[in-house]
Design an enzyme around this catalytic site. Structure first.
Site, PDB file in Angstrom:
ATOM      1  N   LYS A  36       3.552  17.450   6.568  1.00  0.00           N
ATOM      2  CA  LYS A  36       3.447  17.907   5.180  1.00  0.00           C
ATOM      3  C   LYS A  36       4.172  16.943   4.253  1.00  0.00           C
ATOM      4  CE  LYS A  36       4.499  22.146   4.749  1.00  0.00           C
ATOM      5  NZ  LYS A  36       5.023  23.488   4.523  1.00  0.00           N
ATOM      6  N   LYS A  43      14.043  21.528   9.452  1.00  0.00           N
ATOM      7  CA  LYS A  43      13.975  22.947   9.094  1.00  0.00           C
ATOM      8  C   LYS A  43      15.182  23.640   9.699  1.00  0.00           C
ATOM      9  CE  LYS A  43      11.261  25.921   6.940  1.00  0.00           C
ATOM     10  NZ  LYS A  43      10.392  25.758   5.774  1.00  0.00           N
ATOM     11  N   GLN A  51       6.579  20.313   9.051  1.00  0.00           N
ATOM     12  CA  GLN A  51       7.191  19.718   7.865  1.00  0.00           C
ATOM     13  C   GLN A  51       7.077  18.187   7.872  1.00  0.00           C
ATOM     14  OE1 GLN A  51       9.110  22.283   5.904  1.00  0.00           O
ATOM     15  NE2 GLN A  51       8.669  20.824   4.280  1.00  0.00           N
ATOM     16  N   SER A 108      10.655  19.694  -4.600  1.00  0.00           N
ATOM     17  CA  SER A 108      12.029  19.481  -4.144  1.00  0.00           C
ATOM     18  C   SER A 108      12.373  17.991  -4.192  1.00  0.00           C
ATOM     19  CB  SER A 108      12.203  19.971  -2.703  1.00  0.00           C
ATOM     20  OG  SER A 108      12.475  21.352  -2.677  1.00  0.00           O
ATOM     21  N   ASP A 155      13.371  29.195   2.025  1.00  0.00           N
ATOM     22  CA  ASP A 155      12.168  29.610   2.745  1.00  0.00           C
ATOM     23  C   ASP A 155      12.250  31.144   2.765  1.00  0.00           C
ATOM     24  OD1 ASP A 155       9.839  28.459   4.569  1.00  0.00           O
ATOM     25  OD2 ASP A 155      10.666  30.122   5.709  1.00  0.00           O
TER      26      ASP A 155
END
Ligand code: NDP
Length: 450
Positions: free
Chosen positions: A117, A129, A114, A382, A169
């Site tokens: 990303k 996460k 993440q 988001s 998720d």
């Protein structure tokens, strides 16, 4: 092996030794490290500043008990996690996963990915996460609500719109985000919309957030094709999974003229080669009834059929978009895809391809887009939801979708130009890893040793 490759190998060995048994985390780290030797040759100051060691150590890891009562009155205990990995670029940002396979190693692999990303999106978000080993399958609405409330009763003290902003998720969709947000609001007495993303449209959510990951991966595929003078029109596509990411990947492929001929869930896969997957029926079965793809085949009838064993990647296709879970596409699957003439694999899920599969695909000339680039549309949207919450505004579907398409184009260009710069044209893995790494590493350097 060059000096810098040796340095990276030593760092990797240290990560494995410090994080024993966390095999998915090791795999995610290895994948990034394999691209870093070339960066350290060009920019040795990253190694001198300990950037790589710091990147591999989460800033904070929270593990907590989640007690709840099931419908029979029995007390159940699950384990909750939130790994706040890196906040150099902004508040920690990343989803929550509810699935029985969840343990610290899974959350760390997802949190590590993440970071890069989120950096690739170019938006001000750090990496994190979370999740739980709770299995939502077969649970009533009341059980899901009580679990979410208990989970948030601990999580609320660690999150906030400027601190850490979770989203969905696997196993966490709009219903769960609603229960989580409700409990956060109740405990804190604050209508802090920006604390969670993936909210409903009537209470602070953004247009296109539900569709964003699936749409985004298809926008990325479109860029890959356009860069080679092609488009999606008439292409056969196989999409694994039938959850949030898969459903909207299928929708966008159909909108852009392609045909999705197969999709799956953990019980097997369905092939519907006539007009392609009927999305209306699939959405009704999955979204409304929370049913299985086997129900789809039964309702749809011949020539659609269901296969309970074997691999969805045996279905001949031009383009493969894995959208289910980690390591769902292995070297045998890669061999089938290659033999059947597949030309593009783009990851909608996180780390769905094994390292052996990626190697086989790349060495056979199949274009391969890693999840940290191809599925970044979800987290990017988001961040757009956070922007709207901060400005008490809400944008139209068209405007938000356009922003998403622009972001995916930017990520695609960034991957390709970085790959070119490092002498590996067309290597999306190298391009994504290096572009994401340098962006976050530069911010870490600027902020000092913290
Ligand atoms: P969902 O829970 O909505 O759907 C997951 C789908 O994958 C379900 O159809 C599930 O089937 C299937 N699946 C899970 N495990 C397996 C398996 N072992 N074999 C075959 N199918 C399986 O999750 P999402 O769609 O949200 O997430 C899918 C992937 O995309 C994950 O890797 C996630 O991390 C990634 N992702 C999601 C984002 C998002 O915005 N939601 C953003 C970026 C990445 P079943 O119902 O039978 O379990």
């Amino acid at each position: 092996m060059s000096f810098f490759d040796e340095k990276v190998q030593d760092l990797y060995d240290e990560v494995v030794a410090r994080n024993p048994g966390e095999v998915e985390f090791h795999q995610a780290v290895r994948e990034v490290f394999d691209s870093l030797g070339a960066v350290l040759v060009k920019h040795p100051h990253y190694a001198d500043a300990g950037i790589i060691e710091r990147l591999c150590e989460p800033e904070r890891q929270i593990i907590f008990r989640v007690p709840w009562v099931d419908d029979t009155g029995a007390v159940r205990i699950n384990r909750g996690f939130r790994v706040e990995f890196n906040s150099a670029l902004g508040p920690y940002k990343g989803g929550l996963r509810f699935h029985p396979s969840v343990y610290l190693g899974v959350i760390k692999f997802l949190g590590f990915e993440q970071i890069f990303k989120n950096a690739l999106t170019g938006l001000p978000i750090g990496g994190g996460k979370g999740g739980s080993d709770f299995d939502p399958k077969g649970r009533s609405d009341g059980e899901i609500m009580r679990f979410c409330q208990s989970f948030m009763t601990e999580l609320y003290r660690h999150i906030g719109e400027h601190t850490d902003v979770p989203a969905g998720d696997i196993g966490v969709g709009g219903r769960e985000i609603g229960y989580l947000f409700g409990q956060y609001k109740r405990i804190t007495n604050r209508y802090e919309s920006g604390v969670l993303t993936g909210k409903g449209l009537s209470w602070g959510g953004s247009q296109v957030r539900t569709e964003a990951t699936g749409y985004g991966v298809v926008f990325f595929v479109r860029e890959m094709l356009n860069a080679r003078g092609q488009d999606l029109d008439g292409k056969r596509v196989v999409v694994s999974g039938s959850g949030n990411v898969a459903l909207y990947a299928i929708e966008k492929v159909h909108q852009l003229g392609g045909r999705v001929v197969a999709c799956s869930d953990s019980g097997g896969y369905v092939v519907d080669d006539d007009d392609g997957i009927n999305l209306e029926l699939l959405k009704e079965i999955k979204g409304v009834h929370r049913g299985r793809v086997s129900d789809y085949a039964e309702k749809r009838g011949a020539p659609a059929y269901f296969v309970s064993s074997g691999s969805i990647w045996d279905v001949p296709t031009d383009i493969a978009i894995p959208c289910a879970t980690q390591n769902e596409l292995d070297s045998d699957d890669a061999a089938s895809l290659i033999a059947n003439g597949c030309t593009i694999v783009a990851e909608g899920a996180n780390m769905p391809s094994t390292p052996e599969a990626i190697k086989a695909l790349s060495s056979s000339g199949v274009l391969f887009a890693p999840g940290k680039a191809a599925n970044a549309g979800g987290v990017a949207t988001s961040a757009l939801e956070m922007q709207q919450n901060a400005s008490r505004d809400s944008w139209s579907f068209e405007h938000t979708e356009l922003r998403l398409a622009q972001i995916m184009r930017g990520i695609h260009e960034n991957c390709l130009s970085t790959a070119d710069e490092y002498g590996a044209p067309g290597d999306y893995v190298l391009g994504a890893n290096i572009a994401g790494f340098t962006h976050v590493a530069d911010a870490m350097l600027a902020l000092g040793v913290i």
